[in-house]
Design an enzyme around this catalytic site. Structure first.
Site, PDB file in Angstrom:
ATOM      1  N   GLU A   1     -87.384  -1.045 -66.203  1.00  0.00           N
ATOM      2  CA  GLU A   1     -87.688   0.575 -66.592  1.00  0.00           C
ATOM      3  C   GLU A   1     -86.956   0.703 -67.708  1.00  0.00           C
ATOM      4  O   GLU A   1     -86.261   2.171 -67.832  1.00  0.00           O
ATOM      5  CB  GLU A   1     -87.587   1.810 -65.486  1.00  0.00           C
ATOM      6  CG  GLU A   1     -88.469   1.368 -64.275  1.00  0.00           C
ATOM      7  CD  GLU A   1     -87.893   1.910 -62.837  1.00  0.00           C
ATOM      8  OE1 GLU A   1     -87.705   3.331 -63.002  1.00  0.00           O
ATOM      9  OE2 GLU A   1     -88.616   2.284 -61.755  1.00  0.00           O
TER      10      GLU A   1
ATOM     11  N   GLU B   1     -94.071  -2.176 -59.092  1.00  0.00           N
ATOM     12  CA  GLU B   1     -93.353  -0.991 -57.989  1.00  0.00           C
ATOM     13  C   GLU B   1     -94.288   0.151 -58.015  1.00  0.00           C
ATOM     14  O   GLU B   1     -94.909   0.984 -59.393  1.00  0.00           O
ATOM     15  CB  GLU B   1     -92.673  -0.178 -58.433  1.00  0.00           C
ATOM     16  CG  GLU B   1     -91.014  -0.124 -57.336  1.00  0.00           C
ATOM     17  CD  GLU B   1     -89.916   0.549 -58.516  1.00  0.00           C
ATOM     18  OE1 GLU B   1     -89.499   2.193 -58.056  1.00  0.00           O
ATOM     19  OE2 GLU B   1     -88.985  -0.719 -58.759  1.00  0.00           O
TER      20      GLU B   1
END
Length: 363
Positions: free
Chosen positions: A190, A294
């Site tokens: 991320e 995820e």
């Protein structure tokens, strides 16, 4: 996964809090981070070399075996050949769940709930923590890949790229090679968000690329080519102004593109709005296969439709290899087991086709 359900709703105060508390909140799983941080149970290296025996070394893009000739002449077991795992015939069903894979009981429980064994089991590992050989061995014995989400807390990407952590990285890579089972690994996930110190507020794209390439080269130098490297941005809906291409290390350093994206009640609710814009942007600079690294579905009136969209996205697109389900009660209850109707749907979707990949060879 950050605290809270919608990433773009982060306030500056919360970002500051995460920067201050980062090592205590390592990864999406607070339990995993607490267990991982300077955990004496994790040796630097361990286990006998196992894997594919006399199979040839994998020397595909990004997996050059720097010490291959020396190993072949000294009798060392060749590095595990990961090539068959990179483009599998069936889909991956992964899970991140409290306690696994240091213990396989949670993964086994998840399998009993959804009707299929997970073949990727994720864990969050703080920078400075030794490679968890127990977890990787447990996952492989079960028939799954250990998916290490490596988080560079308490350092900077510039320091990593400059060589300040070389001894740590080399010892980690040596342990991965010594165990010699395939693992999946992401670094600095991320990175296109502003909620981690290795993200957009604390580093530059050039620093991220340099750190990634440096780590990869050190692994190659140690012969640790039994790693599937996952480059994992957040979906761009939360950060539309950040261009992903500038963060890409290059095809020689990446095996899979992992996308993190959650199905929330007030966010994007279709494949076309949640994942597709990110995938289309990435397709402008690489053809590497995707894995949803995820994800989960927020409880609410749209949960059934969201789960359908998730499974359909994976089933209908050959370049999406599977997904990793985040089964935690953190920043919202993302667990599947306490929602009977959604669990029943999950079971049907898994059984209806495409999943059931056998990761570990039987012979």
């Amino acid at each position: 996964m950050r605290n809270g359900t919608v990433r773009r709703r982060r306030t500056s105060a919360l970002v500051v809090a995460i920067l201050l508390l980062g090592p205590l909140l390592t990864g999406c799983s607070t339990v995993q981070s607490a267990a991982a941080w300077n955990d004496p149970r994790h040796p630097v290296a361990g286990g006998d070399a196992t894997g594919s025996g006399p199979a040839p070394l994998w020397t595909g893009p990004g997996q050059v075996q720097a010490k291959g000739s020396a190993e072949s002449t000294t009798g060392r077991t060749p590095a595990y050949d990961i090539s068959s795992l990179l483009q599998p015939s069936k889909k991956y069903l992964g899970v991140e769940i409290n306690g696994a894979p240091d213990s396989m009981a949670p993964a086994e429980q998840f399998a009993s709930w959804v009707g299929a064994k997970p073949n990727i089991i994720g864990q969050y590992l703080a920078w400075g923590t030794s490679f968890d050989t127990t977890a990787a061995s447990n996952a492989w014995s079960y028939g799954a890949l250990d998916f290490v989400v490596w988080e560079p807390w308490n350092t900077t990407l510039a320091k990593i790229a400059s060589g300040a952590s070389d001894s740590y990285i080399e010892s980690f890579a040596t342990a991965v090679r010594a165990l010699n089972v395939p693992i999946a690994m992401s670094f600095g996930h991320e990175f296109n968000g502003n909620w981690y110190p290795w993200g957009t507020t604390g580093t530059t794209p050039a620093q991220f690329v340099a750190a990634w390439q440096h780590i990869h080269k050190l692994f190659a130098a140690e012969g640790a080519t039994n790693v599937i490297w996952i480059w994992d941005p957040n979906d761009i809906d939360a950060v539309p102004d950040v261009q992903l291409k500038q963060y890409y290390p290059g095809d020689a350093y990446v095996d899979w593109v992992g996308v993190t994206g959650y199905w929330t009640q007030d966010g994007p609710s279709t494949y076309g709005s949640l994942y597709l814009p990110t995938l289309e942007e990435i397709r402008e600079f690489t053809e590497k296969p995707f894995i949803i690294a995820e994800t989960s579905v927020e409880a609410g009136s749209d949960e059934s439709a969201s789960l359908t969209e998730l499974f359909d996205a994976v089933k209908q697109h050959s370049d999406i290899l599977g997904f990793v389900w985040y089964d935690f009660d953190k920043g919202g209850d993302w667990r599947i087991e306490n929602r009977p109707s959604l669990l029943s749907q999950f079971q049907s979707d898994v059984a209806s086709g495409g999943f059931g990949l056998v990761v570990k060879p039987t012979s």
